[in-house]
Motif scaffolding. Structure first.
Motif, PDB file in Angstrom:
ATOM      1  N   PRO A 188       0.192 -14.640  -6.923  1.00 40.90           N
ATOM      2  CA  PRO A 188      -0.457 -13.338  -6.735  1.00 40.90           C
ATOM      3  C   PRO A 188       0.357 -12.424  -5.819  1.00 40.90           C
ATOM      4  O   PRO A 188       1.200 -12.893  -5.055  1.00 40.90           O
ATOM      5  CB  PRO A 188      -1.805 -13.675  -6.091  1.00 40.90           C
ATOM      6  N   ALA A 189       0.082 -11.140  -5.923  1.00 40.36           N
ATOM      7  CA  ALA A 189       0.806 -10.155  -5.111  1.00 40.36           C
ATOM      8  C   ALA A 189      -0.139  -9.025  -4.727  1.00 40.36           C
ATOM      9  O   ALA A 189      -1.169  -8.819  -5.372  1.00 40.36           O
ATOM     10  CB  ALA A 189       1.969  -9.564  -5.911  1.00 40.36           C
ATOM     11  N   THR A 190       0.229  -8.325  -3.682  1.00 41.25           N
ATOM     12  CA  THR A 190      -0.441  -7.061  -3.371  1.00 41.25           C
ATOM     13  C   THR A 190       0.522  -5.938  -3.717  1.00 41.25           C
ATOM     14  O   THR A 190       1.599  -5.816  -3.124  1.00 41.25           O
ATOM     15  CB  THR A 190      -0.833  -6.979  -1.887  1.00 41.25           C
ATOM     16  N   ALA A 198       9.542 -12.606  -0.416  1.00 36.60           N
ATOM     17  CA  ALA A 198      10.250 -11.476  -1.056  1.00 36.60           C
ATOM     18  C   ALA A 198       9.293 -10.298  -1.219  1.00 36.60           C
ATOM     19  O   ALA A 198       8.080 -10.469  -1.396  1.00 36.60           O
ATOM     20  CB  ALA A 198      10.809 -11.885  -2.412  1.00 36.60           C
ATOM     21  N   ARG A 199       9.845  -9.103  -1.141  1.00 32.22           N
ATOM     22  CA  ARG A 199       9.036  -7.890  -1.216  1.00 32.22           C
ATOM     23  C   ARG A 199       9.827  -6.788  -1.907  1.00 32.22           C
ATOM     24  O   ARG A 199      11.052  -6.916  -2.075  1.00 32.22           O
ATOM     25  CB  ARG A 199       8.666  -7.424   0.187  1.00 32.22           C
ATOM     26  N   MET A 200       9.109  -5.742  -2.272  1.00 32.68           N
ATOM     27  CA  MET A 200       9.783  -4.564  -2.863  1.00 32.68           C
ATOM     28  C   MET A 200       9.310  -3.370  -2.049  1.00 32.68           C
ATOM     29  O   MET A 200       8.113  -3.079  -2.019  1.00 32.68           O
ATOM     30  CB  MET A 200       9.360  -4.444  -4.330  1.00 32.68           C
ATOM     31  N   SER A 201      10.239  -2.702  -1.391  1.00 32.45           N
ATOM     32  CA  SER A 201       9.803  -1.588  -0.547  1.00 32.45           C
ATOM     33  C   SER A 201       9.405  -0.387  -1.412  1.00 32.45           C
ATOM     34  O   SER A 201       9.739  -0.322  -2.603  1.00 32.45           O
ATOM     35  CB  SER A 201      10.876  -1.231   0.470  1.00 32.45           C
ATOM     36  N   LEU A 202       8.678   0.530  -0.807  1.00 32.30           N
ATOM     37  CA  LEU A 202       8.151   1.674  -1.557  1.00 32.30           C
ATOM     38  C   LEU A 202       9.287   2.468  -2.190  1.00 32.30           C
ATOM     39  O   LEU A 202      10.267   2.795  -1.530  1.00 32.30           O
ATOM     40  CB  LEU A 202       7.365   2.597  -0.614  1.00 32.30           C
ATOM     41  N   HIS A 203       9.137   2.778  -3.448  1.00 30.47           N
ATOM     42  CA  HIS A 203      10.154   3.558  -4.162  1.00 30.47           C
ATOM     43  C   HIS A 203       9.481   4.284  -5.323  1.00 30.47           C
ATOM     44  O   HIS A 203       8.363   3.960  -5.703  1.00 30.47           O
ATOM     45  CB  HIS A 203      11.261   2.632  -4.702  1.00 30.47           C
ATOM     46  N   GLN A 204      10.193   5.248  -5.892  1.00 32.03           N
ATOM     47  CA  GLN A 204       9.774   5.894  -7.137  1.00 32.03           C
ATOM     48  C   GLN A 204      10.692   5.397  -8.239  1.00 32.03           C
ATOM     49  O   GLN A 204      11.870   5.162  -7.996  1.00 32.03           O
ATOM     50  CB  GLN A 204       9.940   7.407  -7.048  1.00 32.03           C
ATOM     51  N   THR A 220      -1.150   4.432   0.890  1.00 28.81           N
ATOM     52  CA  THR A 220      -1.080   3.640  -0.339  1.00 28.81           C
ATOM     53  C   THR A 220      -2.391   2.895  -0.558  1.00 28.81           C
ATOM     54  O   THR A 220      -3.064   2.524   0.397  1.00 28.81           O
ATOM     55  CB  THR A 220       0.065   2.606  -0.262  1.00 28.81           C
ATOM     56  N   GLN A 221      -2.723   2.681  -1.826  1.00 25.40           N
ATOM     57  CA  GLN A 221      -3.809   1.748  -2.166  1.00 25.40           C
ATOM     58  C   GLN A 221      -3.201   0.363  -2.234  1.00 25.40           C
ATOM     59  O   GLN A 221      -2.090   0.208  -2.756  1.00 25.40           O
ATOM     60  CB  GLN A 221      -4.361   1.974  -3.571  1.00 25.40           C
ATOM     61  N   ARG A 222      -3.956  -0.641  -1.812  1.00 28.56           N
ATOM     62  CA  ARG A 222      -3.521  -2.037  -1.966  1.00 28.56           C
ATOM     63  C   ARG A 222      -4.184  -2.592  -3.213  1.00 28.56           C
ATOM     64  O   ARG A 222      -5.411  -2.677  -3.277  1.00 28.56           O
ATOM     65  CB  ARG A 222      -3.933  -2.862  -0.753  1.00 28.56           C
ATOM     66  N   VAL A 249       5.704  -3.703  -3.346  1.00 27.44           N
ATOM     67  CA  VAL A 249       5.008  -4.991  -3.343  1.00 27.44           C
ATOM     68  C   VAL A 249       5.128  -5.585  -1.940  1.00 27.44           C
ATOM     69  O   VAL A 249       6.240  -5.668  -1.389  1.00 27.44           O
ATOM     70  CB  VAL A 249       5.633  -5.953  -4.398  1.00 27.44           C
ATOM     71  N   LEU A 250       3.980  -5.989  -1.351  1.00 27.43           N
ATOM     72  CA  LEU A 250       4.005  -6.640  -0.035  1.00 27.43           C
ATOM     73  C   LEU A 250       4.651  -8.019  -0.157  1.00 27.43           C
ATOM     74  O   LEU A 250       4.677  -8.604  -1.245  1.00 27.43           O
ATOM     75  CB  LEU A 250       2.574  -6.803   0.498  1.00 27.43           C
TER      76      LEU A 250
END
Ligand code: SIN
Ligand code: FE2
Length: 234
Positions: free
Chosen positions: A171-173, A146-152, A185-187, A209-210
């Motif tokens: 853990p997550a990036t 599962a991931r969360m794509s870039l958003h504001q 983006t910073q990881r 989130v990756l």
């Protein structure tokens, strides 16, 4: 602010000054990493709360079950979510918004437990945001993949209030970007108990989130749970 460029003198001074505030905090469980002028990872900050927090999350999930919402574009989110607080974040074909009722049950969302409010307030304060008074807590569940794509985060009425984001389990990036989706983006590696706080000049940064890597967490098994506290209403 462009994170790729070396910080301008004023930004650097601000980071150092703010970090200086933390140096003499006795018993702080972990370090503080600045990821922006007003954005910080508070390492392990939630650890002292976990034993009390996990049963609260279980009880919230029993009353407002985890569900996979559909985006306005028609995609089903890989992250399962629920909410507590007087407002909850929801998404459907009509758009993203905050709702006082759980659309599945038609009932108000479970209340924000005092312990969770305290965790959010203390974290905000440690990051330099006084008097944070969240009315919404989004509880995201990530299975491996599962991931969360870039958003504001811009559905909130008061963009002057910070975001407090608590990471539990796997853990997550975390990706922390700029003010355009296409900015670099910073990881940011996050582990169980870390809290990210961003606000002020950094409030509208894109983030995501990756995909979570398959693993087992000793307390939460094959899950990452993220609780994001916001002031959504007036
Ligand atoms: C979010 O932006 O809503 C979630 C961020 C995270 O899971 O760390
Ligand atoms: Fe977000």
């Amino acid at each position: 602010m462009n994170l790729l460029a070396p910080p301008k003198k004023s930004e650097k001074t601000q980071v150092q000054y703010t970090l200086g505030l933390f140096d003499d905090l006795p018993g702080a469980p972990g370090g503080v990493r600045a990821i922006g002028g007003q954005a910080f990872v508070l390492e392990g900050f939630a650890l002292p709360y976990i034993a009390a927090l996990l049963p609260l999350l279980d009880s919230i999930k029993r009353r407002a079950q985890i569900r996979h919402m559909v985006t306005p574009g028609g995609f089903t989110m890989s992250v399962g979510l629920t909410n507590c607080g007087s407002l909850g974040w929801v998404s459907d074909r009509q758009g993203y918004r905050y709702s006082a009722v759980d659309p599945l049950s038609g009932e108000p969302w479970p209340a924000l437990p005092p312990l969770m409010l305290e965790l959010a307030r203390e974290a905000a304060q440690k990051a330099g945001f006084e008097h944070f008074d969240p009315d919404a807590c989004l509880i995201n569940h990530y299975a491996p993949g599962a991931r969360m794509s870039l958003h504001q985060d811009r559905d909130e009425k008061q963009l002057g209030e910070p975001i407090v984001s608590v990471s539990l389990g796997l853990p997550a990036t975390f990706l922390f970007g700029g003010f355009e989706r296409s900015d670099r983006t910073q990881r940011v590696p996050l582990v169980h108990g870390d809290v990210v706080v961003w606000g002020g000049a950094d409030r509208l940064r894109f983030h995501g989130v990756l995909p979570i890597k398959p693993a087992e967490h000793s307390l939460l098994g094959p899950w990452r749970i993220n609780c994001t506290f916001r002031k959504a209403g007036h």
